[in-house]
Design a protein around this motif. Structure first.
Motif, PDB file in Angstrom:
ATOM      1  N   ILE A 127       0.848  -1.195   0.000  1.00  0.00           N
ATOM      2  CA  ILE A 127       0.000   0.000   0.000  1.00  0.00           C
ATOM      3  C   ILE A 127       0.881   1.240   0.000  1.00  0.00           C
ATOM      4  O   ILE A 127       2.024   1.211   0.471  1.00  0.00           O
ATOM      5  N   GLY A 128       0.365   2.304  -0.543  1.00  0.00           N
ATOM      6  CA  GLY A 128       1.117   3.551  -0.584  1.00  0.00           C
ATOM      7  C   GLY A 128       0.434   4.549  -1.491  1.00  0.00           C
ATOM      8  O   GLY A 128      -0.494   4.204  -2.229  1.00  0.00           O
ATOM      9  N   MET A 129       0.897   5.771  -1.446  1.00  0.00           N
ATOM     10  CA  MET A 129       0.333   6.824  -2.289  1.00  0.00           C
ATOM     11  C   MET A 129       0.670   6.551  -3.761  1.00  0.00           C
ATOM     12  O   MET A 129       1.588   5.799  -4.083  1.00  0.00           O
ATOM     13  N   THR A 130      -0.067   7.201  -4.657  1.00  0.00           N
ATOM     14  CA  THR A 130       0.224   7.111  -6.089  1.00  0.00           C
ATOM     15  C   THR A 130       1.647   7.602  -6.347  1.00  0.00           C
ATOM     16  O   THR A 130       2.051   8.658  -5.844  1.00  0.00           O
ATOM     17  N   GLY A 131       2.399   6.806  -7.109  1.00  0.00           N
ATOM     18  CA  GLY A 131       3.783   7.176  -7.407  1.00  0.00           C
ATOM     19  C   GLY A 131       4.779   6.711  -6.375  1.00  0.00           C
ATOM     20  O   GLY A 131       5.970   7.040  -6.455  1.00  0.00           O
ATOM     21  N   SER A 132       4.331   5.906  -5.413  1.00  0.00           N
ATOM     22  CA  SER A 132       5.244   5.432  -4.366  1.00  0.00           C
ATOM     23  C   SER A 132       6.096   4.249  -4.828  1.00  0.00           C
ATOM     24  O   SER A 132       7.035   3.856  -4.147  1.00  0.00           O
ATOM     25  N   GLY A 133       5.737   3.636  -5.995  1.00  0.00           N
ATOM     26  CA  GLY A 133       6.547   2.535  -6.542  1.00  0.00           C
ATOM     27  C   GLY A 133       5.923   1.167  -6.405  1.00  0.00           C
ATOM     28  O   GLY A 133       6.588   0.147  -6.623  1.00  0.00           O
ATOM     29  N   LYS A 134       4.628   1.111  -6.069  1.00  0.00           N
ATOM     30  CA  LYS A 134       3.960  -0.187  -5.849  1.00  0.00           C
ATOM     31  C   LYS A 134       3.987  -1.062  -7.102  1.00  0.00           C
ATOM     32  O   LYS A 134       4.408  -2.217  -7.076  1.00  0.00           O
ATOM     33  N   SER A 135       3.500  -0.509  -8.233  1.00  0.00           N
ATOM     34  CA  SER A 135       3.422  -1.294  -9.474  1.00  0.00           C
ATOM     35  C   SER A 135       4.811  -1.650  -9.999  1.00  0.00           C
ATOM     36  O   SER A 135       5.025  -2.731 -10.546  1.00  0.00           O
ATOM     37  N   THR A 136       5.768  -0.746  -9.813  1.00  0.00           N
ATOM     38  CA  THR A 136       7.141  -1.012 -10.260  1.00  0.00           C
ATOM     39  C   THR A 136       7.719  -2.206  -9.515  1.00  0.00           C
ATOM     40  O   THR A 136       8.372  -3.074 -10.111  1.00  0.00           O
ATOM     41  N   LEU A 137       7.445  -2.284  -8.231  1.00  0.00           N
ATOM     42  CA  LEU A 137       7.976  -3.380  -7.402  1.00  0.00           C
ATOM     43  C   LEU A 137       7.519  -4.737  -7.937  1.00  0.00           C
ATOM     44  O   LEU A 137       8.323  -5.662  -8.071  1.00  0.00           O
TER      45      LEU A 137
END
Length: 578
Positions: free
Chosen positions: A367-377
């Protein structure tokens, strides 16, 4: 020429067609070259001598030559087309396969518009050039050389005229062909611009309409379209200027032939039939050069296309297998050790020093704000991209050591933006498992709660989806994408905000089904606490870093950041499912 030689290997399987076509064209040219000489004989030995029987006999010979020439031309057309079409089909197939294995960075390097142009316009240009090369380019030089030789042996007194006509024509061709290569390279670049604009506009049509920007987009397209029109016009005008210039040069040759011929006839050195034949051969010389020039211009247009195609074919995918890749069965233990990643190496990394461990069969919430790197991870998990620093381990092996096919076969993704194909629902689910049974399909639909709307469709699983699945809602598409992932029964399952477009009741049912799913290490990316609160490990990301990790209960006690997210969602009416 490097590009042309590189692509010549695609012609090898069809070399027998490529050899037959020119041979048959030589036959047609030979019959064409005989005709003016027959006409000369008819005039000088038949009409002048008033020999009707001779005229009829030569006329029959002329018809026979025409039929043989027609058969040669038809055969040449058949075999050259067969070679060119198959040549282009093989290039297109290899291009598509190469592009399919490109990583994200490879695709970004070329842009979608350019890749579409490569697969369509560029390959079509190569096909047309080869077809003309096998047909017209053989015809042109042979007709030119043959006509020059016949004139030399049958009308030697008029032969000096060719010393003026031929060099001037060749110089004209050289200048125009050189200009064409530059101009048509610019045309191809303009086509890229048009394709890119069309692709962007069509994929974003809903956004364009929602913001009422149709006129703006039309204006932008008009700009790139006008640029293409301008470049096409310039190229076509240059080519169009070639014909009148060459015709003028040939006409001068005809005038000179008539002037010199009349003098020779009056002196008794030549007969009228020789002059008529010479004019015919002079026209053949011009036609031979013109047809050759048309092919050379087509080749000039195809050279930039060949260069662009070869650049794509020679592009090496960023993601490749190790020398001796690991092909063992994956169990699902995942370990990130000090992982950092950046899309652009000149700017700050998107992920910074990420470290965590997930045991096989466990559930990890992110979980995290938009642009925090979730999808990249999660993209790094399937080696869609390679890390810049650190190491990702799966079952104790660095991810780069795994065979890519083995790695990805053990995983399944359900992205937030569901990508479905224009075929049946069943075929879309079989994209996850090609040999899936009816029972497995139904089980996957039940697990994602997609069965609820699929059963209401007239054709159920055989319901045809439109391009982009525009005949389904956003939530329905997400559930089908989830079904496609679940049908695989993967060892590692990634759900990237896959319940963002579904209602809370449906989400609760999906979560219940997810809990019952055994044997998979699950990574659930979400912006909602309710989607991840039951995870064995929750990662809280901010600005590319893990600022907190633990279970839901642990984070409520230890992480102020996590408590703020919870408080915000509760305040906005979010309900935590117990």
């Amino acid at each position: 020429m490097h590009a042309v030689l590189k692509l010549s290997k695609y012609l090898k399987p069809y070399k027998h067609f490529a050899v037959l076509a020119p041979i048959l064209m030589i036959l047609e040219v030979a019959m064409d070259l005989v005709q003016p000489t027959i006409m000369q004989k008819i005039i000088d030995d038949g009409i002048v001598m008033n020999n009707t029987l001779y005229i009829v006999g030569m006329f029959i010979v002329m018809i026979a030559c025409a039929i043989i020439g027609w058969l040669g031309g038809a055969g040449c057309n058949f075999f050259s087309s067969k070679a060119a079409v198959n040549f282009a089909a093989d290039i297109r197939a290899d291009l598509y396969e190469t592009i399919t294995y490109f990583s994200n960075s490879n695709k970004d390097k070329f842009t979608l518009g350019k890749l579409i142009t490569n697969l369509t316009n560029d390959v079509e240009m190569l096909q047309r050039a080869l077809n003309m090369l096998l047909k017209v380019f053989v015809r042109g030089p042979f007709m030119f050389i043959g006509a020059v030789l016949v004139v030399f042996f049958t009308a030697r007194d008029l032969f000096p005229i060719l010393f003026f006509v031929v060099p001037v024509l060749i110089i004209c061709l050289y200048v125009f062909i050189k200009l064409s290569i530059t101009l048509f390279r610019k045309v191809q670049e303009a086509i890229d611009g048009v394709n890119t604009r069309v692709q962007e506009n069509l994929s974003g049509i809903r956004v364009i309409k929602a913001f009422n920007r149709m006129r703006h987009q039309v204006k932008q397209f008009t700009g790139v379209n006008e640029e293409l029109t301008k470049r096409n016009m310039t190229a076509d005008q240059v080519i169009a200027a070639l014909m009148p210039i060459t015709q003028f040069v040939v006409n001068i040759g005809i005038v000179l032939a008539l002037m010199l011929g009349v003098v020779k006839v009056e002196a008794g050195a030549n007969e009228i039939g020789v002059i008529v034949a010479f004019i015919n051969y002079l026209m053949m010389i011009m036609n031979g050069l013109m047809s050759s020039s048309n092919v050379l211009i087509q080749i000039a247009r195809a050279i930039p296309s060949a260069e662009r195609v070869v650049v794509v074919l020679e592009e090496q995918p960023d993601i490749t297998n190790a020398e001796n890749p690991v092909k063992k069965e994956i169990l699902g233990d995942v370990n990130f050790e000090h992982v950092s990643f950046s899309y652009n190496k000149q700017v700050e990394p998107v992920l910074k020093d990420i470290s965590f461990e997930a045991k096989a069969g466990s559930t990890v919430g992110i979980i995290g704000m938009t642009g925090s790197g979730k999808s990249t991870l999660i993209k790094l998990l399937a080696r869609l991209m390679d890390v810049d620093e650190g190491t990702i381990y799966i079952d104790g092996f660095p991810i780069q050591q795994y065979d890519i096919e083995t790695l990805r076969n053990a995983m399944a993704f359900a992205p937030q933006k569901a990508t479905l194909f224009s075929t049946t629902i069943e075929e879309n689910l079989k994209y996850g498992k090609s040999d899936a049974t009816k029972e497995e399909i139904k089980e996957a639909l039940v697990a994602s709660n997609a069965i609820e709307f699929v059963e209401k469709l007239d054709k159920k699983e055989q319901h045809e989806l439109t391009q982009g699945a525009t005949n389904l809602s956003g939530g329905q598409k997400q559930r089908l994408a989830m079904s496609r992932a679940l049908i695989r029964k993967p060892k590692i399952l990634v759900l990237d905000d896959t319940t963002s477009a579904v209602d809370s009741i449906t989400e609760k049912m999906i979560q219940k089904n997810m809990k019952e799913l055994k044997g998979s290490t699950k990574f659930i990316v979400s912006s909602k606490i309710s989607s991840i609160q039951h995870a064995n490990l929750i990662l809280v990301l901010e600005d590319g870093r893990i600022v907190a990790k633990g279970t839901h209960e642990e984070l409520l006690k230890t992480s102020e950041h996590y408590r703020e997210i919870v408080a915000t969602q509760v305040e906005k009416g979010g309900i935590l499912h117990e």
